[in-house]
Design a protein around this motif. Sequence first.
Motif, PDB file in Angstrom:
ATOM      1  N   ALA A  29       0.734  -0.902   0.101  1.00 19.97           N
ATOM      2  CA  ALA A  29       0.185  -0.039   0.169  1.00 19.97           C
ATOM      3  C   ALA A  29       0.937   1.431  -0.222  1.00 19.97           C
ATOM      4  N   ILE A 100      -6.078  -1.021   9.152  1.00 19.79           N
ATOM      5  CA  ILE A 100      -6.937  -2.315   8.086  1.00 19.79           C
ATOM      6  C   ILE A 100      -6.017  -1.991   7.252  1.00 19.79           C
ATOM      7  N   VAL A 102      -6.309  -4.776   3.573  1.00 19.81           N
ATOM      8  CA  VAL A 102      -6.743  -6.412   2.971  1.00 19.81           C
ATOM      9  C   VAL A 102      -6.106  -6.487   1.526  1.00 19.81           C
ATOM     10  N   ILE A 107      -9.319  -5.856  -2.787  1.00 21.06           N
ATOM     11  CA  ILE A 107      -9.062  -4.922  -2.617  1.00 21.06           C
ATOM     12  C   ILE A 107     -10.812  -4.931  -3.091  1.00 21.06           C
ATOM     13  N   GLY A 109     -13.704  -6.351  -2.536  1.00 23.67           N
ATOM     14  CA  GLY A 109     -14.832  -7.394  -2.322  1.00 23.67           C
ATOM     15  C   GLY A 109     -15.279  -7.676  -1.349  1.00 23.67           C
ATOM     16  N   VAL A 111     -14.411  -7.246   1.510  1.00 21.65           N
ATOM     17  CA  VAL A 111     -13.912  -7.395   3.640  1.00 21.65           C
ATOM     18  C   VAL A 111     -13.741  -6.295   3.977  1.00 21.65           C
ATOM     19  N   GLY A 112     -13.512  -4.906   3.755  1.00 27.31           N
ATOM     20  CA  GLY A 112     -13.120  -4.015   4.281  1.00 27.31           C
ATOM     21  C   GLY A 112     -14.159  -3.423   5.102  1.00 27.31           C
ATOM     22  N   ARG A 113     -15.565  -3.510   4.674  1.00 26.38           N
ATOM     23  CA  ARG A 113     -16.627  -3.126   4.910  1.00 26.38           C
ATOM     24  C   ARG A 113     -16.850  -4.014   6.567  1.00 26.38           C
ATOM     25  N   SER A 134      -6.734   7.266  10.552  1.00 23.41           N
ATOM     26  CA  SER A 134      -5.454   8.712  10.953  1.00 23.41           C
ATOM     27  C   SER A 134      -5.505   8.061   9.387  1.00 23.41           C
ATOM     28  N   ASN A 139      -4.198   9.138   0.124  1.00 21.57           N
ATOM     29  CA  ASN A 139      -4.575   7.738  -0.514  1.00 21.57           C
ATOM     30  C   ASN A 139      -6.183   8.017  -0.300  1.00 21.57           C
ATOM     31  N   ALA A 140      -6.511   8.510  -1.532  1.00 18.87           N
ATOM     32  CA  ALA A 140      -7.594   8.316  -1.805  1.00 18.87           C
ATOM     33  C   ALA A 140      -9.150   7.418  -2.083  1.00 18.87           C
ATOM     34  N   GLN A 141      -7.904   6.430  -2.314  1.00 15.37           N
ATOM     35  CA  GLN A 141      -8.881   4.901  -2.391  1.00 15.37           C
ATOM     36  C   GLN A 141      -9.726   4.248  -0.618  1.00 15.37           C
ATOM     37  N   GLY A 144     -12.255   7.191   0.137  1.00 18.20           N
ATOM     38  CA  GLY A 144     -13.339   7.662  -0.414  1.00 18.20           C
ATOM     39  C   GLY A 144     -13.764   6.118   0.472  1.00 18.20           C
ATOM     40  N   TYR A 146     -13.827   4.901   3.518  1.00 15.70           N
ATOM     41  CA  TYR A 146     -14.462   5.438   4.650  1.00 15.70           C
ATOM     42  C   TYR A 146     -15.615   6.607   4.687  1.00 15.70           C
ATOM     43  N   HIS A 148     -18.079   6.494   1.591  1.00 14.65           N
ATOM     44  CA  HIS A 148     -18.740   5.942   1.763  1.00 14.65           C
ATOM     45  C   HIS A 148     -19.410   5.302   2.687  1.00 14.65           C
TER      46      HIS A 148
END
Length: 177
Positions: A29, A100, A102, A107, A109, A111-113, A134, A139-141, A144, A146, A148
């Motif tokens: 990452a 956190i 994944v 990514i 899929g 899992v993060g949620r 933090s 880290n736009a991905q 976005g 969080y 969402h």
Amino acid sequence: MTNALIIRLAMVDHASALASLGRATFKQAFAHLFQDHDETLERYLEQTFTLNKIAKSLLKPNNKYWLALIDEKLIGYAKLKLRSSHPLCRGRRIGQLQKIYVDSTEIGGGVGRALVKIIEDEARRQLCDRLWLSVHEGNAQARGFYEHIGWRDIGQDTFAIGELQLSYRIMVRDLES
Ligand SMILES: CC(C)(COP(=O)(O)OP(=O)(O)OC[C@H]1O[C@@H](n2cnc3c(N)ncnc32)[C@H](O)[C@@H]1OP(=O)(O)O)[C@@H](O)C(=O)NCCC(=O)NCCS
């Protein structure tokens, strides 16, 4: 989301697996932030993801780690740190979503949620009324993601790794009981 996802609380005997995954996912990452600073990255990885350090961290009562597995393969993890405030987010009932990750192959899929839901549920059970995290400014991905799922940006902070000054956004999630 795949049906084979299992999320389980980590125990101290998972320290070795967590140290390897933490190291690999951090590199995946964030290695690009250390362009021309390879030694700083290696030093950070050596210092942060040692077996001893992760085992000690797993034993602290305020820390809880969850592992995400698909078909028995470890593909992600998350860490909740209880009673951890930030200058922008103070109080007695504050927790931190401290890590956190994944694996890049999984990514997007779900899992993060699933990991964040477990962290939020446990924080509520522990009577936290707010969580913070933090996230690197670039880290736009993740930012976005969080947003969402209901987190909000409350400000900026910086963090030094070696000679690098990294800029972070602080985000929070109020936990209704
Ligand atoms: C950030 C991260 C944990 C998110 O996990 P993920 O498994 O990819 O996310 P999910 O698939 O669970 O996404 C959950 C929801 O957020 C949405 N989402 C994901 N990224 C998004 C983005 N950049 N913008 C808007 N929505 C996004 C998904 O579409 C999904 O929506 P839905 O459930 O309503 O359909 C993961 O991408 C990751 O580990 N990234 C690399 C490491 C990292 O940056 N960690 C964070 C350090 S602070």
